[in-house]
Design a protein around this motif. Structure first.
Motif, mmCIF file in Angstrom:
data_model
loop_
_atom_site.group_PDB
_atom_site.id
_atom_site.type_symbol
_atom_site.label_atom_id
_atom_site.label_comp_id
_atom_site.label_asym_id
_atom_site.label_seq_id
_atom_site.Cartn_x
_atom_site.Cartn_y
_atom_site.Cartn_z
ATOM 1 N N VAL A 165 -12.260 -33.986 28.549
ATOM 2 C CA VAL A 165 -10.877 -34.148 29.005
ATOM 3 C C VAL A 165 -10.665 -33.300 30.258
ATOM 4 C CG1 VAL A 165 -8.430 -34.000 28.374
ATOM 5 C CG2 VAL A 165 -10.145 -34.380 26.593
ATOM 6 N N GLU A 166 -11.113 -32.054 30.186
ATOM 7 C CA GLU A 166 -10.832 -31.102 31.271
ATOM 8 C C GLU A 166 -12.108 -30.732 32.030
ATOM 9 O OE1 GLU A 166 -7.757 -30.269 32.122
ATOM 10 O OE2 GLU A 166 -6.903 -31.420 30.480
ATOM 11 N N GLY A 167 -12.856 -31.735 32.472
ATOM 12 C CA GLY A 167 -14.058 -31.452 33.264
ATOM 13 C C GLY A 167 -15.271 -31.222 32.386
ATOM 14 N N GLN A 185 -11.774 -30.043 24.082
ATOM 15 C CA GLN A 185 -11.185 -29.145 25.093
ATOM 16 C C GLN A 185 -9.677 -29.290 25.080
ATOM 17 O OE1 GLN A 185 -13.117 -31.269 28.320
ATOM 18 N NE2 GLN A 185 -14.098 -29.372 28.971
ATOM 19 N N SER A 186 -9.195 -30.403 24.491
ATOM 20 C CA SER A 186 -7.773 -30.727 24.529
ATOM 21 C C SER A 186 -7.574 -31.993 23.704
ATOM 22 C CB SER A 186 -7.363 -30.992 25.983
ATOM 23 O OG SER A 186 -6.226 -31.825 26.059
ATOM 24 N N GLY A 187 -6.450 -32.078 22.998
ATOM 25 C CA GLY A 187 -6.172 -33.294 22.214
ATOM 26 C C GLY A 187 -5.361 -34.309 23.001
ATOM 27 N N GLN A 188 -5.187 -34.043 24.280
ATOM 28 C CA GLN A 188 -4.263 -34.848 25.082
ATOM 29 C C GLN A 188 -4.537 -36.351 25.084
ATOM 30 O OE1 GLN A 188 -3.994 -33.779 29.287
ATOM 31 N NE2 GLN A 188 -3.663 -35.945 29.705
ATOM 32 N N LEU A 189 -5.801 -36.737 25.278
ATOM 33 C CA LEU A 189 -6.068 -38.177 25.423
ATOM 34 C C LEU A 189 -5.687 -38.924 24.154
ATOM 35 C CD1 LEU A 189 -9.415 -38.263 27.458
ATOM 36 C CD2 LEU A 189 -7.084 -37.848 28.241
ATOM 37 N N PHE A 208 -11.675 -25.686 22.662
ATOM 38 C CA PHE A 208 -12.906 -24.953 22.995
ATOM 39 C C PHE A 208 -13.295 -25.177 24.450
ATOM 40 C CE2 PHE A 208 -12.611 -26.270 18.645
ATOM 41 C CZ PHE A 208 -12.933 -25.117 17.934
ATOM 42 N N ARG A 209 -13.628 -24.124 25.107
ATOM 43 C CA ARG A 209 -14.133 -24.251 26.484
ATOM 44 C C ARG A 209 -15.253 -23.243 26.678
ATOM 45 N NH1 ARG A 209 -8.931 -25.932 29.760
ATOM 46 N NH2 ARG A 209 -8.071 -27.252 28.094
ATOM 47 N N ALA A 210 -16.381 -23.738 27.119
ATOM 48 C CA ALA A 210 -17.519 -22.851 27.379
ATOM 49 C C ALA A 210 -17.291 -22.165 28.725
ATOM 50 C CB ALA A 210 -18.814 -23.655 27.372
ATOM 51 N N GLU A 211 -16.317 -21.262 28.757
ATOM 52 C CA GLU A 211 -15.981 -20.535 29.993
ATOM 53 C C GLU A 211 -17.092 -19.530 30.244
ATOM 54 O OE1 GLU A 211 -13.361 -21.196 31.769
ATOM 55 O OE2 GLU A 211 -11.887 -22.132 30.416
ATOM 56 N N LYS A 212 -17.710 -19.638 31.389
ATOM 57 C CA LYS A 212 -18.887 -18.794 31.596
ATOM 58 C C LYS A 212 -18.579 -17.506 32.342
ATOM 59 C CE LYS A 212 -21.605 -22.812 30.881
ATOM 60 N NZ LYS A 212 -20.641 -23.892 31.091
ATOM 61 N N HIS A 218 -9.361 -15.717 29.805
ATOM 62 C CA HIS A 218 -10.151 -16.821 29.255
ATOM 63 C C HIS A 218 -10.847 -16.468 27.953
ATOM 64 C CE1 HIS A 218 -9.674 -18.245 33.412
ATOM 65 N NE2 HIS A 218 -9.678 -19.436 32.830
ATOM 66 N N LEU A 219 -10.648 -17.332 26.980
ATOM 67 C CA LEU A 219 -11.378 -17.272 25.722
ATOM 68 C C LEU A 219 -12.217 -18.534 25.642
ATOM 69 C CD1 LEU A 219 -8.300 -16.255 23.599
ATOM 70 C CD2 LEU A 219 -10.287 -14.812 23.964
ATOM 71 N N THR A 220 -13.207 -18.537 24.763
ATOM 72 C CA THR A 220 -13.989 -19.764 24.607
ATOM 73 C C THR A 220 -13.388 -20.640 23.498
ATOM 74 O OG1 THR A 220 -15.459 -18.536 23.181
ATOM 75 C CG2 THR A 220 -16.149 -18.796 25.460
ATOM 76 N N VAL A 225 -0.928 -25.841 21.886
ATOM 77 C CA VAL A 225 -0.004 -26.865 21.394
ATOM 78 C C VAL A 225 0.185 -27.851 22.534
ATOM 79 C CG1 VAL A 225 2.069 -25.517 22.027
ATOM 80 C CG2 VAL A 225 2.247 -27.375 20.361
ATOM 81 N N GLU A 226 0.077 -29.135 22.206
ATOM 82 C CA GLU A 226 0.160 -30.154 23.252
ATOM 83 C C GLU A 226 1.174 -31.245 22.894
ATOM 84 O OE1 GLU A 226 -3.745 -30.898 25.422
ATOM 85 O OE2 GLU A 226 -4.416 -30.470 23.396
ATOM 86 N N PRO A 227 2.381 -31.128 23.431
ATOM 87 C CA PRO A 227 3.355 -32.204 23.254
ATOM 88 C C PRO A 227 3.093 -33.326 24.267
ATOM 89 C CG PRO A 227 4.420 -30.052 23.566
ATOM 90 C CD PRO A 227 2.990 -29.935 24.000
ATOM 91 N N GLY A 366 0.761 -15.050 35.029
ATOM 92 C CA GLY A 366 0.089 -16.277 35.462
ATOM 93 C C GLY A 366 0.260 -17.444 34.493
ATOM 94 N N GLU A 367 -0.582 -18.460 34.665
ATOM 95 C CA GLU A 367 -0.388 -19.743 33.975
ATOM 96 C C GLU A 367 -0.424 -19.613 32.455
ATOM 97 O OE1 GLU A 367 -3.393 -22.799 34.798
ATOM 98 O OE2 GLU A 367 -2.739 -23.757 32.934
ATOM 99 N N VAL A 368 0.643 -20.090 31.824
ATOM 100 C CA VAL A 368 0.652 -20.169 30.358
ATOM 101 C C VAL A 368 0.735 -21.619 29.879
ATOM 102 C CG1 VAL A 368 1.526 -17.860 29.781
ATOM 103 C CG2 VAL A 368 3.151 -19.659 30.325
ATOM 104 N N VAL A 369 1.222 -22.501 30.775
ATOM 105 C CA VAL A 369 1.337 -23.917 30.419
ATOM 106 C C VAL A 369 0.787 -24.756 31.565
ATOM 107 C CG1 VAL A 369 2.919 -25.777 29.735
ATOM 108 C CG2 VAL A 369 3.544 -23.410 29.247
ATOM 109 N N GLN A 373 2.460 -35.616 34.663
ATOM 110 C CA GLN A 373 2.681 -37.032 34.365
ATOM 111 C C GLN A 373 1.321 -37.721 34.443
ATOM 112 O OE1 GLN A 373 6.110 -38.626 36.362
ATOM 113 N NE2 GLN A 373 5.437 -40.750 36.082
ATOM 114 N N ARG A 374 1.090 -38.662 33.526
ATOM 115 C CA ARG A 374 -0.238 -39.285 33.428
ATOM 116 C C ARG A 374 -0.302 -40.561 34.262
ATOM 117 N NH1 ARG A 374 -0.958 -34.431 31.172
ATOM 118 N NH2 ARG A 374 -0.326 -34.290 28.986
ATOM 119 N N ALA A 375 -1.462 -40.826 34.835
ATOM 120 C CA ALA A 375 -1.645 -42.058 35.618
ATOM 121 C C ALA A 375 -1.478 -43.267 34.700
ATOM 122 C CB ALA A 375 -3.040 -42.057 36.234
#
Ligand code: 4AD
Length: 444
Positions: A165-167, A185-189, A208-212, A218-220, A225-227, A366-369, A373-375
């Motif tokens: 989902v996110e790369g 990585q995200s339940g969005q789709l 989960f994200r394998a942030e290197k 950053h956590l892995t 929450v995804e509305p 910094g970024e929390v959310v 809009q989706r294509a």
């Protein structure tokens, strides 16, 4: 028999004889008086043992008490404004459930972070860490309450998934019966499918994200929450986000004023300013502001951090600098299409810009959310999949959503750990959950 109460409820039982069950956090001995600080997971209280008020065997048992011994203490509860927490217990009886072994690793002196993280299973017992975990629980409850009360339906999306989902750079791969699959990585789709069945929905779970890289944000494994909302534009989305975030902050202040001020040592005056409307700035205007700051910065090291190439995504130093300019959380919208995920709608007449929005918390958090809009066009999505080097096959079901009854729709993801860090004023996300997972960190 005295009633067993939790320390957090002390105020309702002042003047009564009660029993507390917990652990010895700290002690001070002064001749024929012992001051035993007891914690029970809901708070800490000072109990006072006077030799003349208890049988000899109780006094002797108290003499031998080691840090973290488990105890049941009975006594008279008094309101005392001088006592930490506002109450004190005059002990009439004490039962030792277990004498903790000598040499409890976490002493009251300062320890290094590495040591504390190795002993996270014990570190979480300290009153400050426990307060953070209580606040996290309230944040999660407020998230659910707001969404449940505002017409959203909870849907649980899968954790084992066939597609990114996110790369593709942060995927955790798992072997799924000989086939390659990934931790979500995200339940969005999936949410984008769920809205056609249910209207506004949300999913809430670990992602989960394998942030290197090692960063303080950053956590892995983190909770998000995804509305997701049908018939919803980017502008509508920002209004939903600001109401939602303000509600969470308000609930935490309301319920945890004491925890925040006394245990977490958070200055809550800035949190009290969090109310709609939040300021909004476009990516392009934000980039201009950052260039001005860059040119005005005389400290070379700080200046270097603010450097921004044309069309670059903002890094942590940029977000920090921007969010410090405002007292409230800040919306930054219309990021370059190139730096965002494949599913973003583009701005009409300016396809190099996306209908995306990030919410930056104030005071440099910094970024929390993140959201947008989706294509809705199948052709645009196919083109984007190609640009991102993603095979079309795992996304055919997703493209079906555009083929059958497509509507403008938007959604966002709020990271629980970053929200906890901001609300509690923590410099690093490692203290925002009981057992955080980070790069090369899996024990305990
Ligand atoms: O901006 P992100 O990557 O957006 C998404 O995942 C979208 N699919 C959400 C959506 O629109 N449904 O992540 C959203 C939020 C971030 O703002 C941040 O709070 C948190 O998730 N986050 C992380 N938190 C801790 N560690 C990480 N590695 C994080 N990555 C993202």
């Amino acid at each position: 028999m005295a009633e067993w109460i939790r320390i957090k409820d002390a105020a309702q039982h002042a003047g009564k004889s009660v029993t507390l069950k917990g652990w010895l956090y700290n002690r001070t001995d002064k001749g024929k008086l012992k001051f035993l600080q007891v914690r029970d997971g809901s708070g800490v209280i000072q109990t006072v043992l006077s030799k003349k008020d208890v049988p000899d065997e109780v006094w002797e048992a108290a003499e031998k008490l080691t840090q973290e011994s488990s105890v049941e203490v009975t006594g008279n509860l008094r309101a005392d404004p001088r006592a930490p927490g506002g109450h004190e217990l005059s002990v009439t009886d004490l039962v030792v459930v277990n004498y903790a072994q000598d040499g409890y690793p976490i002493q009251l002196k300062e320890h290094g972070v590495g040591f504390l993280m190795e002993h996270r299973h014990l570190w979480i017992r300290t009153p400050r860490q426990a307060a953070i975990l209580r606040i996290r629980a309230t944040i999660i409850k407020s998230i659910r309450d707001w969404l449940d009360n505002n017409g959203f339906t909870l849907v649980d999306n899968p954790i084992i998934t066939p597609a990114a989902v996110e790369g593709t750079t942060t995927l955790f791969e798992v072997d799924y019966f000989g086939e390659s699959a990934f931790l979500s990585q995200s339940g969005q789709l999936y949410n984008e499918a769920n809205i056609f069945a249910l209207g506004p929905v949300y999913c809430f779970g670990p992602t989960f994200r394998a942030e290197k890289s090692k960063t303080r944000r950053h956590l892995t494994e983190f909770w998000m929450v995804e509305p997701e909302i049908p018939f919803c534009t980017l502008e509508d989305l920002m209004e939903i986000e600001e109401k939602f975030v303000s509600y969470i902050v308000e609930r935490v202040i309301d319920k945890h004023r004491e925890d925040l001020i006394h245990l977490v040592e958070r200055d809550i005056s800035s949190l009290e300013k969090v109310a709609p409307p939040f300021p909004r700035i476009s990516y392009e205007d934000a980039a201009l502001k950052l260039r001005e700051m860059y040119n005005a910065e005389s400290d070379l090291a700080k200046r270097e951090l603010l450097f921004l190439e044309e069309g670059d995504d903002f890094g942590a130093p940029h977000e920090t600098a921007l969010s410090k300019l405002y007292e409230k959380p800040l919306f930054v919208y219309h990021y370059p299409t190139a730096v965002k995920a494949f599913y973003m709608e583009t701005v009409e007449g300016a396809p190099h810009l996306s209908r995306s929005v990030d919410l930056l918390a104030p005071e440099g958090y910094g970024e929390v959310v993140g959201g947008g809009q989706r294509a809705t066009s199948v052709e645009l999505l196919e083109q984007r999949l190609d640009e991102h080097g993603l095979h079309h096959d795992p996304y055919q079901w997703y493209l079906d959503l555009r083929r059958y009854g497509s509507v403008p729709h938007s959604g966002f993801g709020l990271g629980v750990e970053r929200t906890v860090a901001w609300i509690c004023g923590l410099p690093h996300v490692r203290e925002t959950g009981a057992f955080p997972r980070m790069l090369e960190k899996i024990y305990p």
